[in-house]
Every structure is written in structure tokens, then in C-alpha cells.
Design a protein around this motif. Structure first.
Motif, PDB file in Angstrom:
ATOM      1  N   TYR A 187       0.829  -1.213   0.000  1.00 18.87           N
ATOM      2  CA  TYR A 187       0.000   0.000   0.000  1.00 18.87           C
ATOM      3  C   TYR A 187       0.867   1.269   0.000  1.00 18.87           C
ATOM      4  O   TYR A 187       0.434   2.325   0.413  1.00 18.87           O
ATOM      5  N   THR A 202      -3.287   5.717  -5.272  1.00 21.97           N
ATOM      6  CA  THR A 202      -3.291   4.320  -5.698  1.00 21.97           C
ATOM      7  C   THR A 202      -2.943   4.077  -7.168  1.00 21.97           C
ATOM      8  O   THR A 202      -2.551   2.976  -7.524  1.00 21.97           O
ATOM      9  N   HIS A 363     -12.706   3.938  -9.945  1.00 21.35           N
ATOM     10  CA  HIS A 363     -13.135   4.568  -8.701  1.00 21.35           C
ATOM     11  C   HIS A 363     -14.542   4.165  -8.274  1.00 21.35           C
ATOM     12  O   HIS A 363     -15.320   3.622  -9.061  1.00 21.35           O
ATOM     13  N   SER A 397      -8.687   0.531  -4.979  1.00 21.48           N
ATOM     14  CA  SER A 397      -7.274   0.800  -4.653  1.00 21.48           C
ATOM     15  C   SER A 397      -6.288  -0.258  -5.133  1.00 21.48           C
ATOM     16  O   SER A 397      -5.226   0.068  -5.661  1.00 21.48           O
TER      17      SER A 397
END
Length: 406
Positions: A187, A202, A363, A397
Motif C-alpha cells: 500500500y 493508488t 473509482h 485501490s
């Protein structure tokens, strides 16, 4: 069009839970890549991205680093209280904040707040081989946030070391799982440097050192800006029209060399991620302000949410002139970098000034990020998302990527 009258329900689509990527692929750059090129859609693998980019272009990345912003404290009654760092309060500067010893304060979201009416909470843990006791105390409300004072009993330990020792990485809530040790690596982008975000930029998670090297070999120049992503990036639009939605404020930093490279490229760039988009497009409006008010001070350069939509047509200047104005500002104030903030909302009706191509993920429905994409592809977002849903693309993400060329 009147952007404020846009109905967020017009930007809805069905996203089955199984299409949300809960974990990343083992090899980041093996994710799928959707290419939207002037209305035509095709697909490839992400590591081939450089082949679709024009030589001699400028590609801009957000080098923010996600901090371990989530901390847990237990009351004597057994109640678990979560303290989630939002933004530094005292000192307000990110760099100074992470170097602080003994005490500092942040604006935070507090989970289980009703169980923490008063008093201090503490926990003791190991940091650099020494026992450290961290104490938190509520100091009042700031809008929807709580002002929390942190203090600890070891002056050799910085706040950066405190959160690395005791904090948890705040992965997105829609993953519906706990943070795992692997998230600490997956991440973060491979080029993350500047601590401050509570969510990753991301689009950058797909890049590897080998893809970056291929971009360089392709004759594309790279540069970096910093926008610290706030928790507001996950804030749903609850009003029926976006005129009722308040955008969160985010800190940005742009160095002189970035502005100089932008000028060299006719104030045009390929943006990696929506955070880079918001930074670059905010730069235009900062330059516009300075063009008409050259004596403004740095704290007056904040870009408000609706500024782009309230600028009269006869006040618009070329993007290169706006960038020159920001450079003049740095010169006049003896600065090497611009430090300010932005609240910009980019939605249909917005006219892009600097960003010409965009690398971004897929998204959430009814999100401000989807509005940004729609504005970029002139309303063609449904075609892109229908293709992605119909061709097994992974969403959000840890999902797949797209290259958008309007």
C-alpha cells in the motif's frame, strides 16, 4: 453547464463486491491496463504502459508516503478507542511534526468517542529497544474532528518513530478486512518519500522500478509533486447535487525544478493519479491569483473548491503564464518550493489546463474521483467502466489501471 447542479446519482454504476480487489497482484506491474484513446478502448498489461506514451512528454507522480495513522488505546473499563490522525495541528508543518519529541497535537477522527468523555488514555510499547509510554488527551472539537494532544516520556524518540512503532496502516474501509503486514509494502508506491498521507495515491501502486526505467528509456521526463491524501478522499457525496458537498483540504508542495520542467514542456503533463491532477490543476489557479495579485502571501494561495468555476472567461490566462507567475513568486520570496493547500473539486464543466493524459484506477460509484474522470473524458466514463466491468477488470485501490487520452 452549472457544475453545482450535477446530480451525483447520474454517476452511479453497479459494482459487485467480488469486483473489488481485496489484495494486490503479486507483481504490481502485471495488472491490466485499459487504454482509452480519443474514444477508442483497448487493453494491455501495465508493464507495457510506456509504449502508449508520447516521447519527450513530462510525467508527474505524487511522492507522498502513507503514515501508520490509526492507533488504538484501551480504557480501564476495557473500551477500545481508535485515534485516527487526519492532519498536523501543532506544529502544522508535516516535516516539523514528524521530528517532534515529547509532545505534539493533531486533528483526528476518534472511534468510539462516546466512551471517551474525559481524561487521558495511555499505552506502553517498545520503541528502539526502550519502553515508551504514549498518552493522548482530548483538547476540544474542530468541526467534525477532535483536537488530540500526544505526549510521550522519551525525548530521544520522534513522533515519526512513535507512529511507526504503534500505528497501523489505514487501508481503505471498503476492503472490509484488517491491515496485514504485507500492506505496509503493497500500500505504498515504490517512489513514496514524503510522509503525510492517510490513503495511498493508488494509481502509483502499479509502477515498479523496471516500468520507471522503461519510461526513462522511452525519453519521457519524470518529476514529482507532493499532495498528502486526507481521509476525505473516502468521504461519500451525501447531498443530491454536488453543490452541497464540501471538499476536504489537502496540503501540497511543488518544487522549483517541477515548475521549470513544466515550462519546458509547454505547461503540459501526463498525471499519475487524481492527486497529481488536483495538484497540477491547482497550480494553474495559484498562478492565476498571482497574475492579478502579485503581492499575495503564501498562506493566501489556497485554492478554494469552486474557484475554477467562478473565474470570469476574460480573466483566463495561458497555463505557461500561470506557471511563470508561480516561479516569480518563489523568486520574490526566496523560496525553493511552494507549500500551500487545495480544496479544488474537478467535475463536468471543468476545463483542464495542464493535464493532457491521465493514469488512474477505477473509482467508487458516486464519488468525486469519478466526477474528475468524467470531466477529463468529456462525459465518456460510462463507456470506460462498462468495458472494465465486462472484461474482468479489478476495481478500486488494489485493482487494475487505465490510461486516459481524451
Amino acid at each position: 453547464m452549472d457544475t453545482k447542479q450535477i446530480h451525483i446519482t447520474d454517476y452511479n454504476y453497479e459494482l459487485p463486491d467480488e469486483r473489488i480487489a481485496k489484495f494486490p497482484l503479486k507483481q504490481r506491474d502485471h495488472s491490466k491496463l485499459l487504454i482509452y484513446n480519443h474514444g477508442e478502448i483497448s487493453q494491455d498489461v501495465f508493464y507495457n504502459l510506456p509504449e502508449y506514451l508520447p516521447k519527450n512528454a513530462l510525467m508527474v507522480f505524487n511522492n507522498t508516503k502513507v503514515i501508520q495513522a490509526r492507533m488504538h488505546f484501551r480504557k480501564e473499563t476495557g473500551a477500545l478507542i481508535e485515534v485516527f490522525l487526519l492532519e498536523p495541528y501543532s506544529p502544522a508543518d508535516y516535516e516539523q511534526m514528524f521530528q517532534m519529541t515529547e509532545t505534539c497535537s493533531w486533528l483526528c477522527i476518534v472511534g468510539n468517542l462516546k466512551k471517551w468523555k474525559e481524561g487521558r488514555l495511555s499505552r506502553t510499547f517498545d520503541c528502539k529497544g526502550k519502553a515508551v509510554t504514549l498518552t493522548v488527551e482530548r483538547k476540544g472539537e474542530h468541526g467534525t474532528s477532535q483536537l488530540i494532544e500526544f505526549s510521550w516520556d522519551n525525548a530521544t524518540v520522534s513522533f515519526a518513530e512513535i507512529i511507526d512503532a504503534v500505528g497501523e496502516l489505514p487501508i481503505p474501509p471498503y476492503l472490509n478486512r484488517k491491515t496485514e503486514e504485507s500492506d505496509k509494502v503493497t500500500y505504498q508506491t515504490v517512489y513514496s518519500k514524503i510522509k503525510g498521507s492517510v490513503a495511498a495515491p493508488t494509481a502509483g501502486l502499479h509502477f515498479t522500478d523496471s516500468v520507471l526505467k522503461a519510461i526513462d528509456m522511452h525519453g519521457i521526463e519524470r518529476d514529482e509533486v507532493t499532495l498528502h491524501v486526507g481521509a476525505g478522499t473516502f468521504k461519500p457525496v451525501k447531498s443530491s447535487t454536488i453543490g452541497g458537498h464540501e471538499m476536504h483540504t489537502e496540503y501540497i508542495c511543488v518544487h522549483r525544478h517541477t515548475l521549470e520542467k513544466l515550462l519546458k514542456h509547454d505547461a503540459s503533463a501526463i498525471a499519475v493519479g487524481t492527486t497529481s491532477v488536483r495538484t497540477l490543476e491547482s497550480l494553474y489557479y495559484i498562478g492565476l491569483k498571482l497574475h492579478y495579485n502579485p503581492t499575495l502571501e503564501e498562506h493566501m494561495l489556497h485554492v478554494t473548491q469552486w474557484e475554477p468555476y467562478s473565474t470570469p472567461a476574460d480573466k483566463i490566462i495561458p497555463a505557461s503564464v500561470a506557471i511563470e507567475e508561480v516561479l516569480h513568486f518563489l523568486d520574490a520570496n526566496g523560496l525553493n518550493a511552494l507549500h500551500t493547500s487545495t480544496q479544488i473539486i474537478i467535475a463536468p464543466g471543468y476545463d483542464y489546463k495542464i493535464v493532457k493524459m491521465l493514469v488512474t484506477n477505477f473509482h467508487q460509484p458516486q464519488s468525486t474521483l469519478l466526477l474528475l474522470v468524467s470531466a477529463f473524458v468529456h462525459g465518456d466514463w460510462h463507456k470506460i467502466y462498462d468495458y472494465a466491468l465486462g472484461h474482468d477488470f479489478r476495481f478500486l485501490s488494489y485493482g487494475d489501471s487505465s490510461l486516459l487520452i481524451p
